[in-house]
Design a protein around this motif. Structure first.
Motif, PDB file in Angstrom:
ATOM      1  N   ASN A   1     -15.668 -26.276   3.455  1.00 44.44           N
ATOM      2  CA  ASN A   1     -15.655 -26.557   2.017  1.00 44.44           C
ATOM      3  C   ASN A   1     -16.580 -27.761   1.761  1.00 44.44           C
ATOM      4  O   ASN A   1     -16.294 -28.868   2.253  1.00 44.44           O
TER       5      ASN A   1
ATOM      6  N   ASN B   1     -16.927 -29.461  -0.742  1.00 46.59           N
ATOM      7  CA  ASN B   1     -16.380 -30.436  -1.687  1.00 46.59           C
ATOM      8  C   ASN B   1     -15.179 -31.210  -1.143  1.00 46.59           C
ATOM      9  O   ASN B   1     -14.516 -31.917  -1.887  1.00 46.59           O
TER      10      ASN B   1
ATOM     11  N   ARG C   1     -19.958 -14.346  -6.018  1.00 42.50           N
ATOM     12  CA  ARG C   1     -21.314 -14.812  -6.332  1.00 42.50           C
ATOM     13  C   ARG C   1     -21.924 -15.645  -5.211  1.00 42.50           C
ATOM     14  O   ARG C   1     -23.143 -15.734  -5.094  1.00 42.50           O
TER      15      ARG C   1
ATOM     16  N   THR D   1     -12.754 -11.760  -0.272  1.00 46.52           N
ATOM     17  CA  THR D   1     -13.392 -11.745  -1.598  1.00 46.52           C
ATOM     18  C   THR D   1     -13.455 -10.348  -2.232  1.00 46.52           C
ATOM     19  O   THR D   1     -13.901  -9.397  -1.591  1.00 46.52           O
TER      20      THR D   1
ATOM     21  N   ILE E   1     -10.063  -7.499   0.846  1.00 44.89           N
ATOM     22  CA  ILE E   1      -8.911  -7.310   1.732  1.00 44.89           C
ATOM     23  C   ILE E   1      -7.953  -8.498   1.622  1.00 44.89           C
ATOM     24  O   ILE E   1      -8.285  -9.530   1.040  1.00 44.89           O
TER      25      ILE E   1
ATOM     26  N   PHE F   1      -3.678 -13.878   3.376  1.00 48.79           N
ATOM     27  CA  PHE F   1      -2.793 -14.574   2.437  1.00 48.79           C
ATOM     28  C   PHE F   1      -1.460 -13.842   2.269  1.00 48.79           C
ATOM     29  O   PHE F   1      -0.804 -13.918   1.250  1.00 48.79           O
TER      30      PHE F   1
ATOM     31  N   GLY G   1      -4.398  -3.782   0.290  1.00 48.79           N
ATOM     32  CA  GLY G   1      -4.041  -5.124   0.720  1.00 48.79           C
ATOM     33  C   GLY G   1      -2.682  -5.530   0.185  1.00 48.79           C
ATOM     34  O   GLY G   1      -1.840  -6.055   0.915  1.00 48.79           O
TER      35      GLY G   1
END
Ligand code: COA
Length: 468
Positions: free
Chosen positions: A56, A58, A88, A109, A140, A154, A171
């Motif tokens: 990440n 950030n 994106r 995604t 997925i 998740f 999923g």
């Protein structure tokens, strides 16, 4: 993008996907409300023993783990990259995977071919294929491996550990069914959500779990539609003599076909074609989710039924009748016990019991009577499989009956399948769980037990037909 035939090198590389020594979460988030946070948490809290790299730009640190601005800056090797950044920036994340030399990618995604963005999806697949990186997904829920305690998904938790590999085209369903694995003690070795199956396809997963994964002895599939039919058939033909394959084909009704198309962009196809293909390549077809789980439980725990004489033992006439009806529905022949067996079974019942088939020990069926009858049945050469049914009475406790089943089963181990049904309340549920934990599939109703036995019979027939 349709696979160009089965790719053995991809099958081999799936080991990096399901047994990775290091996982990078690309899009690991600081926000507990985001999927990228939950994926990282699942790996950390699930007890995964490999290296975990949050990516990440950030953040400096998440959950006490050092964060890397990009994959290229990770010091060690990365076996699996789990992509959880928005569509994106997915392409640049994949390019980063290539630069880093990541071995396999699972892409959570969404926002590709399922919403008409086929070109963007194809571009990602092209990059992965050119660089020899197997890509699972996109769209997925992730993957998990119970033996490695690797929950790269998740889902709310790892599944209950066991020996069935579950491949799901949905999923959300996979997430929900993780709860069932705990509730019904249906153990999974791995879970693979396949989503848009833009690159890695059913056939390659089947071959990986069927030929390369020693923790898996049964493969269960939720299928909406196949793009690579011949490859699927080839993979199943190769695997079915070695390990049972059981499938639920969804999207069979007219509206179901349309729903599948908008869910994963699948061509659901004519239901009869799927059924014929399953038969041709040794896949056991079921018609509901509960049947999928019940069959997988039985197939992963018990040997196939190789002959055509199952014996039903019960303490309740009604349960026996229900089981007999179910047997007929599932094509299992039920005939009378051979005279010598009937004679020895008589020792375990009062005069008004029945030694035919179902064998009715009557309400006086105590645990020792069950145990004696089960021993006789398992030892008899004419008996190919056993369904033991128990209706909760005050005469004997469900746990005692469970022990009466487990004793002869564990001692004799003579390759004859056993299924059980415990019909009653919470004590029955406890006894059934106890048995399942020890390798005997147990269900709350005679119909479900017989359905499971029919899967074991079906697999026996497949083995006879295809060898193995
Ligand atoms: N590399 C790595 N991480 C990056 C990044 C980059 N180039 N650019 C941004 N990030 C970070 C963000 O800063 C953010 O972390 P933060 O919350 O700590 O700031 C994290 O990546 C996630 O990015 P964000 O833009 O917040 O995405 P999101 O969490 O809202 O959504 C998805 C990302 C993948 C979950 C979403 O696009 C999606 O596809 N959801 C559907 C998933 C799904 O349902 N799949 C099918 C299941 S059946």
């Amino acid at each position: 993008m349709r696979i160009p035939g089965i790719r053995e090198e991809v099958v081999e590389k799936l080991r990096f996907m399901f047994e990775p020594n290091s996982v990078a979460v690309v899009g690991a988030s600081r926000d507990p409300g985001k999927i990228g946070y939950q994926c990282l948490r699942n790996l950390v809290e699930g007890g995964y023993g490999g290296r975990i790299y949050p990516i990440n730009p950030n953040a400096d640190e998440i959950m006490g783990l050092k964060c890397f601005p990009s994959l290229s800056e990770v010091p060690g090797e990365v076996d699996l990259a789990l992509i959880v950044v928005p569509a994106r920036i997915a392409k640049s994340a994949i390019e980063d995977c290539v630069r880093k030399g990541v071995k396999a990618v699972a892409m959570i995604t969404a926002g590709f071919s399922e919403i008409g963005k086929k070109e963007e999806e194809d571009e990602i697949v092209r990059i992965c294929r050119e660089n020899g990186i197997p890509l699972l997904g996109p769209n997925i829920v992730g993957i998990s491996n119970s033996w490695k305690k690797c929950n790269a998904s998740f889902c709310q938790s790892l599944p209950y550990a066991g020996r069935t590999a579950f491949i799901s085209q949905s999923g959300a369903l996979a997430i929900a069914l993780i709860g069932w694995t705990w509730l019904y003690r249906v153990g999974l070795s791995s879970m693979a959500s396949i989503g848009n199956k833009a690159d890695v396809d059913f056939s390659e997963l089947i071959l990986y779990f069927g030929e390369r994964d020693e923790h898996t002895n049964c493969i269960a599939m939720y299928i909406e539609g196949l793009d690579a039919g011949p490859e699927f058939i080839e993979a199943c033909r190769r695997v079915s003599p070695k390990k049972p394959l059981v499938a639920l084909k969804a999207g069979k009704s007219e509206r179901g076909v349309a729903a599948a198309a908008s869910h994963t962009g699948s061509l659901a196809g004519a239901p009869l074609i799927y059924s014929a293909a399953f038969k041709q390549c040794g896949v056991i077809e079921v018609s509901s989710l509960i049947e999928l789980f019940d069959s997988a439980l039985a197939l992963s725990l018990q040997p196939p039924m190789l002959g055509d004489f199952p014996l039903i033992i019960t303490n309740g006439g009604g349960a026996g009748v229900v089981a007999t009806d179910a047997a007929e529905r599932y094509g299992i022949p039920i005939s009378d016990s051979p005279p010598d067996l009937a004679k020895s079974l008589r020792k375990y019942m009062p005069e008004f019991g029945s030694a035919k088939n179902p064998v009715d020990l009557t309400g006086m069926g105590t645990a020792d009577k069950y145990e004696g009858a089960i021993r006789e049945a398992l030892a008899h050469p004419g008996v190919d499989g056993l369904a033991v049914l128990y209706c909760h009475t005050a005469i004997t406790s469900p746990m005692k009956v469970a022990e009466a089943i487990y004793g002869p089963y564990s001692e004799l181990k003579n390759n004859k399948p056993i299924v059980a049904a415990f019909i009653g309340g919470s004590e029955c549920e406890e006894a059934a769980s106890w048995l399942k934990e020890r390798g005997v599939p147990a269900f709350p109703s005679p119909e479900r037990a017989m359905r499971a036995l029919s899967a074991l019979r079906a697999y026996g027939r497949i083995r006879r037909r295809f060898g193995g």
